[in-house]
Enzyme design. Sequence first.
Site, PDB file in Angstrom:
ATOM      1  CG  ASP A  92      -0.507 -12.473  15.122  1.00 25.58           C
ATOM      2  OD1 ASP A  92      -0.636 -11.230  15.078  1.00 25.58           O
ATOM      3  OD2 ASP A  92      -0.775 -13.147  16.133  1.00 25.58           O
ATOM      4  N   PRO A 119      -8.708  -7.282  12.938  1.00 21.93           N
ATOM      5  CG  PRO A 119      -8.253  -7.705  10.684  1.00 21.93           C
ATOM      6  CD  PRO A 119      -9.207  -7.004  11.592  1.00 21.93           C
ATOM      7  CG  ASP A 129       1.421   1.438   8.599  1.00 20.10           C
ATOM      8  OD1 ASP A 129       0.307   1.928   8.832  1.00 20.10           O
ATOM      9  OD2 ASP A 129       1.967   1.466   7.487  1.00 20.10           O
ATOM     10  CD  GLU A 136      -0.907  -6.533   6.129  1.00 26.10           C
ATOM     11  OE1 GLU A 136      -0.583  -5.363   6.373  1.00 26.10           O
ATOM     12  OE2 GLU A 136      -2.021  -7.025   6.468  1.00 26.10           O
ATOM     13  CG  ASP A 142      -0.284   0.723   2.817  1.00 24.11           C
ATOM     14  OD1 ASP A 142       0.723   1.428   2.653  1.00 24.11           O
ATOM     15  OD2 ASP A 142      -0.907   0.677   3.895  1.00 24.11           O
TER      16      ASP A 142
END
Lengths: 280, 280
Positions: A137, A163, A156, A106, A86
């Site tokens: 990954d 996932p 985070d 991410e 994000d």
Amino acid sequence: MGLWFTEIEDNEISYGYKTKDVLFSSRSEFQTIKIIDTLAYGKVMLLDDLVMLTESDEFVYHEVISHIPVCLHKSPEKVVVIGGGDGGTVRELLKHQCIKDITLCEIDKMVTDVSKEFFPSLGKALEDDRVTVKIGDGVAYMKDMGAGEVDLVIVDSTDPIGPGEGLFCKEFYRSVASALKDDGLMVCQSESPWHSTAMLHRIRDNVAAGFEHRKSYIAGIPTYPRGTWSWTLAAKNPIFPEEYNRSRFDQVKAGLKYLNDGMMVSVFSLPNFYQDQVSQ
Amino acid sequence: MGLWFTEIEDNEISYGYKTKDVLFSSRSEFQTIKIIDTLAYGKVMLLDDLVMLTESDEFVYHEVISHIPVCLHKSPEKVVVIGGGDGGTVRELLKHQCIKDITLCEIDKMVTDVSKEFFPSLGKALEDDRVTVKIGDGVAYMKDMGAGEVDLVIVDSTDPIGPGEGLFCKEFYRSVASALKDDGLMVCQSESPWHSTAMLHRIRDNVAAGFEHRKSYIAGIPTYPRGTWSWTLAAKNPIFPEEYNRSRFDQVKAGLKYLNDGMMVSVFSLPNFYQDQVSQ
């Protein structure tokens, strides 16, 4: 009643938000992603129907996962963020001029794309010159990294299901420990202090597989289940919260909505019931 | 899905609890009273369908509303509790040998009766020799009290709607201030730091009508809306949290599940967004 989004946790408790509109709804390769607009908290990002962030209270999570480790590190220049697509954590990191290089890994490109569209104040941080975004990954990324390369790793992640599961395993924390310089620091979100003992012990034991020294801290987040959340710092050397770098914090603190000098230390004060869980 | 109890707040957010059984349901002169047995938090007391306490997390509220003012007072002997008919606050106060005399004024006798039956570990405290239970209106009780009679007043009220409304008015706080000795202390629950600005300012202004010096503190309670709660101490003289009475706290701390020496002070560390609300 009207339209409500309801998150159900362990089939025992639920959290509902009256919803004005569903702004986005799709399925990526990894998870469902929705953006809803709620009366109480503004826009909310849902991954697999769990609240990841809301406009109104995201500042708590992003301030405490970034400024605390940055100010406890001797001289952080190179930072890796695992997850955090994000952009909120990166936004906070970029406030520190000492940080020269941030790589964010991410797994789900759709998260970064959706954040740039619906949460531009977070997502646009990913376009900064100091930031490299890798889609992939995080477990493999940390495993393949050379030894002693990084000052700070920020995990985070989502919850330890779906996932994000690999980001809660012993092998991952050993890779993180290896990638860090000797004076490096790792921080991960470590669920609610009110979560089941089994979950808390699992996180504690897995972090301990990579790091001799650990220190947990807490903050209140109204839209996360049970309302209080925890993060765990880990390092090769002991961690002393009172010794955070005042001058580094002075440079960023004027714009913060959660952290101040008092909170920088008091977040490490843990209630007895949780201290028992993390130190047993 | 099965049976769920759902609390709705401001028609914006909801909190649901999967429910094994409804153990009690009645209407007193003042409110509806229910006891439900939930999967996540055990037995829960509901007043007008709002969660008042649960078996699993009531210790937070009751420890922080009692031990903090008791340990910040010079020599507390005579205590008045307004509301708190469940007995949890009195249970904690009784741990202090220095307290000789507790009067609890609860408006609704059914609350004390139901607590004794379903929450005996709380309710039985009301039968202690040092405790006098008065069933009546706390506003009138404080108004009729002589000046300078009490060391400590604990306002253990419901929300500022329904039977508890009068306990959030300026006149009430002026009565409390008058009833206290010069070195007396008052504490009241003051809603969530995440509640509306209007509500927080109203509480702040009304307490200020009776007391020159005020100090708020916070703690996480998973079953209260928004997960973090606040309390406000007030006195005629300045309040210094760091100067709490260590030896008095030492005598009770072994049995506590929330408070320890670190938390006795760190609960007064407030996040910027809330500090702004209470100090503006």
